[in-house]
Motif scaffolding. Structure first.
Motif, PDB file in Angstrom:
ATOM      1  N   TRP A 260       0.818  -1.211   0.000  1.00  0.00           N
ATOM      2  CA  TRP A 260       0.000   0.000   0.000  1.00  0.00           C
ATOM      3  C   TRP A 260       0.852   1.261   0.000  1.00  0.00           C
ATOM      4  CZ3 TRP A 260      -5.230   0.304  -0.551  1.00  0.00           C
ATOM      5  CH2 TRP A 260      -5.940  -0.895  -0.465  1.00  0.00           C
ATOM      6  N   LEU A 261       2.061   1.124   0.502  1.00  0.00           N
ATOM      7  CA  LEU A 261       2.971   2.275   0.547  1.00  0.00           C
ATOM      8  C   LEU A 261       3.928   2.303  -0.633  1.00  0.00           C
ATOM      9  CD1 LEU A 261       3.846   2.121   4.356  1.00  0.00           C
ATOM     10  CD2 LEU A 261       2.157   3.597   3.230  1.00  0.00           C
ATOM     11  N   GLY A 262       3.753   1.350  -1.558  1.00  0.00           N
ATOM     12  CA  GLY A 262       4.619   1.298  -2.725  1.00  0.00           C
ATOM     13  C   GLY A 262       5.916   0.549  -2.494  1.00  0.00           C
TER      14      GLY A 262
ATOM     15  N   GLU B 173      -0.770  -9.323  -6.402  1.00  0.00           N
ATOM     16  CA  GLU B 173      -1.594  -9.525  -7.591  1.00  0.00           C
ATOM     17  C   GLU B 173      -2.962  -8.871  -7.429  1.00  0.00           C
ATOM     18  OE1 GLU B 173      -1.762 -13.700  -8.266  1.00  0.00           O
ATOM     19  OE2 GLU B 173       0.408 -13.962  -8.211  1.00  0.00           O
ATOM     20  N   VAL B 174      -3.553  -9.002  -6.221  1.00  0.00           N
ATOM     21  CA  VAL B 174      -4.870  -8.412  -5.974  1.00  0.00           C
ATOM     22  C   VAL B 174      -4.820  -6.901  -6.089  1.00  0.00           C
ATOM     23  CG1 VAL B 174      -6.699  -8.103  -4.267  1.00  0.00           C
ATOM     24  CG2 VAL B 174      -5.623 -10.345  -4.538  1.00  0.00           C
ATOM     25  N   LEU B 175      -3.810  -6.282  -5.490  1.00  0.00           N
ATOM     26  CA  LEU B 175      -3.715  -4.821  -5.533  1.00  0.00           C
ATOM     27  C   LEU B 175      -3.457  -4.319  -6.947  1.00  0.00           C
ATOM     28  CD1 LEU B 175      -1.701  -4.092  -2.266  1.00  0.00           C
ATOM     29  CD2 LEU B 175      -4.156  -3.990  -2.622  1.00  0.00           C
ATOM     30  N   LEU B 176      -2.659  -5.060  -7.706  1.00  0.00           N
ATOM     31  CA  LEU B 176      -2.463  -4.696  -9.107  1.00  0.00           C
ATOM     32  C   LEU B 176      -3.775  -4.780  -9.868  1.00  0.00           C
ATOM     33  CD1 LEU B 176       0.920  -6.402 -10.105  1.00  0.00           C
ATOM     34  CD2 LEU B 176       0.438  -3.949 -10.018  1.00  0.00           C
ATOM     35  N   ARG B 177      -4.503  -5.865  -9.631  1.00  0.00           N
ATOM     36  CA  ARG B 177      -5.777  -6.066 -10.307  1.00  0.00           C
ATOM     37  C   ARG B 177      -6.754  -4.948  -9.988  1.00  0.00           C
ATOM     38  NH1 ARG B 177      -8.912 -10.804  -7.779  1.00  0.00           N
ATOM     39  NH2 ARG B 177      -9.726  -9.106  -6.496  1.00  0.00           N
ATOM     40  N   GLU B 178      -6.737  -4.476  -8.739  1.00  0.00           N
ATOM     41  CA  GLU B 178      -7.674  -3.448  -8.305  1.00  0.00           C
ATOM     42  C   GLU B 178      -7.170  -2.035  -8.589  1.00  0.00           C
ATOM     43  OE1 GLU B 178     -10.648  -4.018  -6.783  1.00  0.00           O
ATOM     44  OE2 GLU B 178     -10.491  -6.203  -6.716  1.00  0.00           O
TER      45      GLU B 178
ATOM     46  N   THR C 255     -11.378 -13.781  -6.462  1.00  0.00           N
ATOM     47  CA  THR C 255     -10.411 -14.011  -7.533  1.00  0.00           C
ATOM     48  C   THR C 255     -10.725 -13.231  -8.796  1.00  0.00           C
ATOM     49  OG1 THR C 255     -11.668 -15.941  -8.302  1.00  0.00           O
ATOM     50  CG2 THR C 255      -9.917 -16.335  -6.689  1.00  0.00           C
ATOM     51  N   ARG C 256     -11.873 -12.554  -8.854  1.00  0.00           N
ATOM     52  CA  ARG C 256     -12.290 -11.865 -10.078  1.00  0.00           C
ATOM     53  C   ARG C 256     -11.905 -10.393 -10.038  1.00  0.00           C
ATOM     54  NH1 ARG C 256     -15.966 -14.534 -13.394  1.00  0.00           N
ATOM     55  NH2 ARG C 256     -16.101 -16.731 -12.801  1.00  0.00           N
ATOM     56  N   PRO C 257     -11.688  -9.787 -11.192  1.00  0.00           N
ATOM     57  CA  PRO C 257     -11.421  -8.346 -11.231  1.00  0.00           C
ATOM     58  C   PRO C 257     -12.662  -7.563 -10.818  1.00  0.00           C
ATOM     59  CG  PRO C 257     -11.648  -9.241 -13.450  1.00  0.00           C
ATOM     60  CD  PRO C 257     -11.613 -10.413 -12.529  1.00  0.00           C
ATOM     61  N   PRO C 258     -12.474  -6.320 -10.372  1.00  0.00           N
ATOM     62  CA  PRO C 258     -13.593  -5.565  -9.798  1.00  0.00           C
ATOM     63  C   PRO C 258     -14.731  -5.302 -10.764  1.00  0.00           C
ATOM     64  CG  PRO C 258     -11.659  -4.171 -10.117  1.00  0.00           C
ATOM     65  CD  PRO C 258     -11.216  -5.565 -10.334  1.00  0.00           C
ATOM     66  N   GLU C 259     -14.430  -5.236 -12.064  1.00  0.00           N
ATOM     67  CA  GLU C 259     -15.517  -4.951 -13.016  1.00  0.00           C
ATOM     68  C   GLU C 259     -16.460  -6.138 -13.198  1.00  0.00           C
ATOM     69  OE1 GLU C 259     -11.800  -6.105 -15.398  1.00  0.00           O
ATOM     70  OE2 GLU C 259     -12.310  -4.807 -13.691  1.00  0.00           O
TER      71      GLU C 259
ATOM     72  N   GLY D 126     -17.004  -6.649  -0.883  1.00  0.00           N
ATOM     73  CA  GLY D 126     -16.024  -6.351  -1.914  1.00  0.00           C
ATOM     74  C   GLY D 126     -14.705  -7.049  -1.653  1.00  0.00           C
ATOM     75  N   ALA D 127     -13.637  -6.476  -2.182  1.00  0.00           N
ATOM     76  CA  ALA D 127     -12.281  -6.946  -1.936  1.00  0.00           C
ATOM     77  C   ALA D 127     -11.481  -5.721  -1.515  1.00  0.00           C
ATOM     78  CB  ALA D 127     -11.692  -7.602  -3.186  1.00  0.00           C
ATOM     79  N   ILE D 128     -10.978  -4.983  -2.471  1.00  0.00           N
ATOM     80  CA  ILE D 128     -10.358  -3.688  -2.178  1.00  0.00           C
ATOM     81  C   ILE D 128     -11.415  -2.590  -2.238  1.00  0.00           C
ATOM     82  CG2 ILE D 128      -8.571  -2.065  -2.863  1.00  0.00           C
ATOM     83  CD1 ILE D 128      -7.582  -4.768  -1.783  1.00  0.00           C
ATOM     84  N   ALA D 129     -12.368  -2.754  -3.170  1.00  0.00           N
ATOM     85  CA  ALA D 129     -13.479  -1.805  -3.287  1.00  0.00           C
ATOM     86  C   ALA D 129     -14.765  -2.485  -2.850  1.00  0.00           C
ATOM     87  CB  ALA D 129     -13.605  -1.317  -4.725  1.00  0.00           C
TER      88      ALA D 129
END
Length: 534
Positions: free
Chosen positions: A73-75, A98-103, A228-232, A285-288
């Protein structure tokens, strides 16, 4: 442990286990200044997303793993400080990348320097205890469960059960079991035998909630159980299934609401007073994610209003807390800034948020209910916290996990009046099981202490008066991994029974795979605990 967990390394901890208090000896040299710098950085970066956690909530190795996740989260992407951790722990942390990249939530550049990141980590890891602090004040657990007779059912999905829904329909003396991997709904009779199903519906169901209103069953589907799915690809939805010949499995389903965030809970209620059901949806949700009110419209459609634009909501209840004739909403949030909130209904679709309490991000809230425990006419809160994975791959025992009662003092003020320590507590439900005029509690744990000779996966807390509870269990109910539970009179004899649903997934057990495989092979898919009162 939930998202945004902050964490890390360098300090002498002078603590008394269970007190929650600690003193850090920093000295006067460079190391002391480094620790002070790390503590200040923790206040800035950890406290910006959630309540700043104290170092004693996790042991050192769990902090290191959790910090790997927070660093994303801090890079900060270098996980070399986890090189001595077992492979399953490293993989757990790496999978979050992977999850954070996806989101699409990675910062464009690191938010702090490598030196500051090392100082922040050093503060937490040095201050943390070597081992998890032990629970205190736990009553002796009696291993005789005289209140219930325990029965296995004929329900046995293949290859294993992932029971994400248990619902008792008392009027039909039926138990509804939903499996989000098999994507089925099965109906059991009061004898535990399959009465109908397993049945699949279209669109696919991933059941997590079921509410009956008249002859209609509203079925909530999480859509993406393992995130496991993308947010869209929002697959969560609510279906309406009409009872035909008093059975849900004979009816056709129709989608009421779709394209919802990964849903943990839904609540049908008429909040705008038009005589038509509205829906409160906890989009974990996951991240969102968010909490939304879907208000009914004259043309049969629904208009969405976002009540809380944050992920992690696990449950909603409706009640008129201020006696103004309007239904308010209580929400439990388990992600980042964990807490309990009352959304006061101001009318015309407007709500004002009142925070009852907030907790640190390892608290792991999972469930709550409303009951009047002290018979003063005000609704109190039965709350559960024990979610034990995400940022902590070790299923670390946490002394603050368990079952709590918060008494309503009026004006959205609640005081903690009872705590039953229970590692990995997941769901608790209250009823007068022994018919003595006060409320008892049935509770399950999905993440018990796997290092113990006997894991406390279920506890019956019998109220002896004045919120003094005796604790009971048995070997029979310890032979499963309980993900879901419901209570009700399933056989029409006017006492309250319990049904447990097994969820055999390895989440939270990666360090105990031999035990997991044994549970998956031999554990019951569902158990019925019939009350012996009548």
């Amino acid at each position: 442990m939930t998202r945004s967990s902050a964490t890390i390394a360098g300090i002498v901890l002078l603590a008394v286990a269970g007190t929650g208090a600690f003193v850090i000896s920093r000295g006067t040299g460079g190391d002391g200044r480094m620790l002070e710098r790390g503590e200040a950085l923790a206040a800035t970066y950890c406290g910006s997303c959630h309540i700043q956690p104290q170092p004693d909530i996790l042991p050192k190795r769990s902090w290191e793993a959790a910090l790997g996740y927070m660093g994303y989260w801090l890079g900060m992407q270098d996980l070399s400080f986890l090189a001595e951790h077992p492979e399953f722990a490293q993989q757990n942390v790496a999978s979050r990348h992977e999850v954070l990249l996806r989101e699409n939530v990675f910062p464009n550049a690191p938010l702090l320097t490598v030196a500051d990141w090392e100082a922040l980590r050093g503060y937490y890891v040095a201050a943390a205890p070597e081992a998890a602090l032990a629970q205190t004040g736990k009553p002796t657990l009696d291993w005789e469960l005289a209140r219930f007779d325990v029965f296995r059912t004929s329900y046995q999905p293949s290859p294993v059960a992932v029971t994400t829904l248990v619902h008792i329909r008392e009027s039909g003396q039926e138990v509804y079991l939903g499996d989000s991997v098999a994507r089925t709904l099965t109906v059991l009779g009061s004898d535990g035998r399959i009465k109908a199903g397993p049945r699949q519906f279209r669109p696919d169901i991933t059941p997590v909630d079921l509410e009956f209103v008249g002859s209609t069953g509203y079925l909530g589907s999480i859509g993406d159980l393992m995130s496991t799915r993308p947010p869209e690809e929002r697959l969560a939805h609510i279906s309406a299934i009409e009872l035909v010949d008093d059975s849900i499995t004979n009816g056709a389903s129709r989608v009421v609401l779709d394209r919802l965030y990964r849903m943990a809970d839904m609540k049908p209620a008429d909040l705008n007073g038009d005589g038509v059901l509205d829906f409160i949806v906890c989009g974990f949700g996951a991240i969102a994610g968010n909490v939304s009110l879907h208000a009914s419209q004259p043309d049969g459609s629904y208009t969405e209003s976002v009540l809380l634009n944050l992920p992690g909501a696990v449950k909603a209840e409706v009640h008129d807390f201020n006696d103004d004739g309007l239904l308010d909403i209580m929400l439990l949030v388990s992600d980042a800034r964990e807490g309990l909130h009352v959304l006061e209904n101001l009318g015309d679709g407007n709500f004002a948020q009142n925070t009852v309490f907030e907790a640190h991000p390892a608290y792991g809230h999972t469930y709550f209910e409303l009951h009047d425990f002290d018979s003063d006419g005000r609704m109190d809160v039965l709350a559960v916290n024990g979610d034990n994975v995400d940022s902590d791959p070790y299923n670390t025992r946490k002394r603050y996990h368990g079952v709590r009662i918060y008494l309503n003092r009026g004006g959205y003020s609640f005081d903690e009046a009872y705590f039953y320590p229970m590692y990995g507590a997941f769901i608790a439900k209250a009823a007068d099981f022994d018919a003595d005029g006060d409320l008892d509690i049935a509770a399950i744990s999905f993440y018990p202490d796997y290092t113990a000779e006997r894991q406390e996966a279920f506890a019956y807390l019998e109220n002896d008066g004045g919120l003094n509870f005796g604790a009971y269990t048995s070997e029979e109910v310890m032979r499963g991994r309980w993900m879901t539970m419901d209570i009700g009179d399933i056989d029409g004899d006017e006492d309250i029974d319990v049904v447990l649903g097994g969820g055999y997934i390895p989440v939270g057990m990666f360090g105990y795979m031999d035990l997991y495989e044994e549970l998956a092979r031999t554990g019951p898919s569902a158990l019925i605990l019939k009350n012996t009162l009548n």
